[in-house]
Enzyme design. Structure first.
Site, PDB file in Angstrom:
ATOM      1  N   ASP A 222       0.870  -1.178   0.000  1.00  0.00           N
ATOM      2  CA  ASP A 222       0.000   0.000   0.000  1.00  0.00           C
ATOM      3  C   ASP A 222       0.902   1.221   0.000  1.00  0.00           C
ATOM      4  O   ASP A 222       2.041   1.151  -0.459  1.00  0.00           O
ATOM      5  CB  ASP A 222      -0.956  -0.039   1.199  1.00  0.00           C
ATOM      6  CG  ASP A 222      -2.279   0.662   0.906  1.00  0.00           C
ATOM      7  OD1 ASP A 222      -2.248   1.873   0.634  1.00  0.00           O
ATOM      8  OD2 ASP A 222      -3.336   0.013   0.947  1.00  0.00           O
ATOM      9  N   HIS A 245       2.432   1.969  -3.121  1.00  0.00           N
ATOM     10  CA  HIS A 245       1.528   2.917  -3.767  1.00  0.00           C
ATOM     11  C   HIS A 245       2.038   4.348  -3.698  1.00  0.00           C
ATOM     12  O   HIS A 245       1.289   5.286  -3.950  1.00  0.00           O
ATOM     13  CB  HIS A 245       0.126   2.831  -3.142  1.00  0.00           C
ATOM     14  CG  HIS A 245      -0.569   1.540  -3.416  1.00  0.00           C
ATOM     15  ND1 HIS A 245      -1.857   1.275  -2.980  1.00  0.00           N
ATOM     16  CD2 HIS A 245      -0.171   0.425  -4.085  1.00  0.00           C
ATOM     17  CE1 HIS A 245      -2.205   0.053  -3.366  1.00  0.00           C
ATOM     18  NE2 HIS A 245      -1.192  -0.483  -4.035  1.00  0.00           N
TER      19      HIS A 245
END
Length: 396
Positions: A222, A245
């Protein structure tokens, strides 16, 4: 300067003194082995760690807790503050290991948590191994019986905190979270999880002031670093990210009443194979929040899907999207010396709110390409300026 429609075109510096073992000779020392901790990891050492903390916390002198090399099996650890000791240094040279059954930790919000503490430093070359893959597999199976998961290390409502040199492996969810804190330095940490591991943000900061993150490597599934509402005076420098991310402000506009994000500097970062590079994201719904005074400086992008992005229509997986207009006000955002490669044609995307256009956005010395060709930019509801060389040609 102009207001663009939807166009598509081809601090505060905190000084911390890092303490080593040689500087702890005058402190009161506590070794977890003396409280019954098992360094082989065959029996539970949770109570031993809590007893060591309570002994240090109740001592009027500065204290030092030592976790020597070995593997220590522990369950959820909640270290409470309001200690007599003005300073507690915890040196971890061993590995803190979670139970093999993910359900044991998964029912707790946090694995290792510190609440209302002051003057706590966690240092050393040790690691936290949360054994997250079995829970990730459960979530991937779409089973409704999977627990949400736990954050590996969290500080809440604390101040004067240092985390230096540690490794966080395979967290069930967030690796490190800083919530409601002041004067925090995170330096030299390594965060490792699979690129497809769900919700495993590397470092999450919110409702906190004067936080520094230096010289760290983050590989996760993430956001490498996520920045939530109420973050002020955040400095990030020399961080490598990937997989992951990217470094993200947001997501914002989860709530109608929300504190703003301001005075954030992200400097000398490297993104490798990430979904995003430098991102600001908010849900498309009303909110009192804002983002202002952000500096993105000296970043290298290596095959990044979205190197520069502001997304005020954030809705992951396009599920249950609010379908409204973002109330987050975004202004005074600067991108300087950003270079490298995009893995998609659009290297710069500013998708801002029609009700609250992004303002005072500036690009200076930006050079991003796609497959050795010119990349493209996309702008919607944004006001800004371009300085010096900017590739792709900006739609500002």
């Amino acid at each position: 300067m102009k207001l663009s429609g939807c166009n598509f075109h081809g601090v505060i510096v905190i000084v911390f003194v890092m303490l080593s073992i040689s500087s702890t000779s005058a402190m009161t020392n506590f070794n977890v082995l003396n409280f019954g901790a098992n360094p082989i990891g065959r029996t539970d050492s949770t109570d031993s760690f809590l007893k060591a903390w309570n002994a240090a916390c109740s001592t009027a002198d500065s204290t030092f807790i030592y976790v020597p090399k070995g593997r220590y099996l522990v369950g959820s650890l909640a270290f409470k503050g309001q200690c007599k000791s003005p300073q507690i240094i915890i040196r971890i040279d061993g590995t803190i290991v979670a139970p093999s059954d993910y359900g044991v930790l998964g029912k707790w919000e946090n694995w290792v948590s510190f609440e209302r503490v002051s003057g706590v430093s966690i240092i050393g070359q040790g690691a936290f191994d949360a054994k997250g893959p079995s829970l990730w597999a459960c979530k991937a199976s779409s089973s409704n019986s999977c627990p949400l998961g736990t954050t590996t290390l969290r500080f809440t409502n604390s101040n004067n905190i240092t985390i230096n040199g540690l490794t966080s492996l395979n967290s069930q969810m967030f690796h490190i979270a800083v919530n409601g804190c002041q004067n925090v330095q995170i330096q030299g940490v390594k965060i490792i999880a699979a690129g497809d591991s769900p919700n495993t943000d590397g470092i999450h900061v919110q409702l906190s002031t004067n936080v520094e993150i230096f010289n760290s490597s983050i590989k996760t599934g993430d956001d490498c670093i996520s920045i939530g509402p109420g973050t002020k005076n955040l400095w990030i420098e020399q961080v490598t990210c990937g997989p992951g991310h990217g470094i993200s402000i947001g997501s914002l506009a989860k709530d109608l009443k929300e504190e703003g994000v301001q005075n954030v500097t992200v400097k000398k970062t490297i993104f490798s194979g990430t979904q995003n590079g430098l991102r600001i994201k908010s849900w498309a719904r009303p909110s009192s929040g804002f983002v202002q005074g952000v500096r993105f400086i000296d970043s290298v992008m290596r095959n990044v899907q979205n190197p520069i992005v502001i997304d005020q229509n954030y809705c992951p997986h396009s599920e249950n999207c609010p379908g409204q207009v973002s109330g987050i006000k975004i202004k005074d955002i600067r991108y300087e010396n950003i270079r490298g490669t995009s893995s998609t044609p659009i290297a710069i995307k500013f998708d801002c709110s029609p009700k609250n256009p992004c303002t005072e956005i500036s690009l200076r010395n930006v050079n991003l390409t796609y497959l050795d060709k010119d990349a493209q930019s996309f702008c919607c509801n944004v006001v800004g300026k371009v300085f010096d060389l900017v590739r792709p040609n900006s739609c500002l």
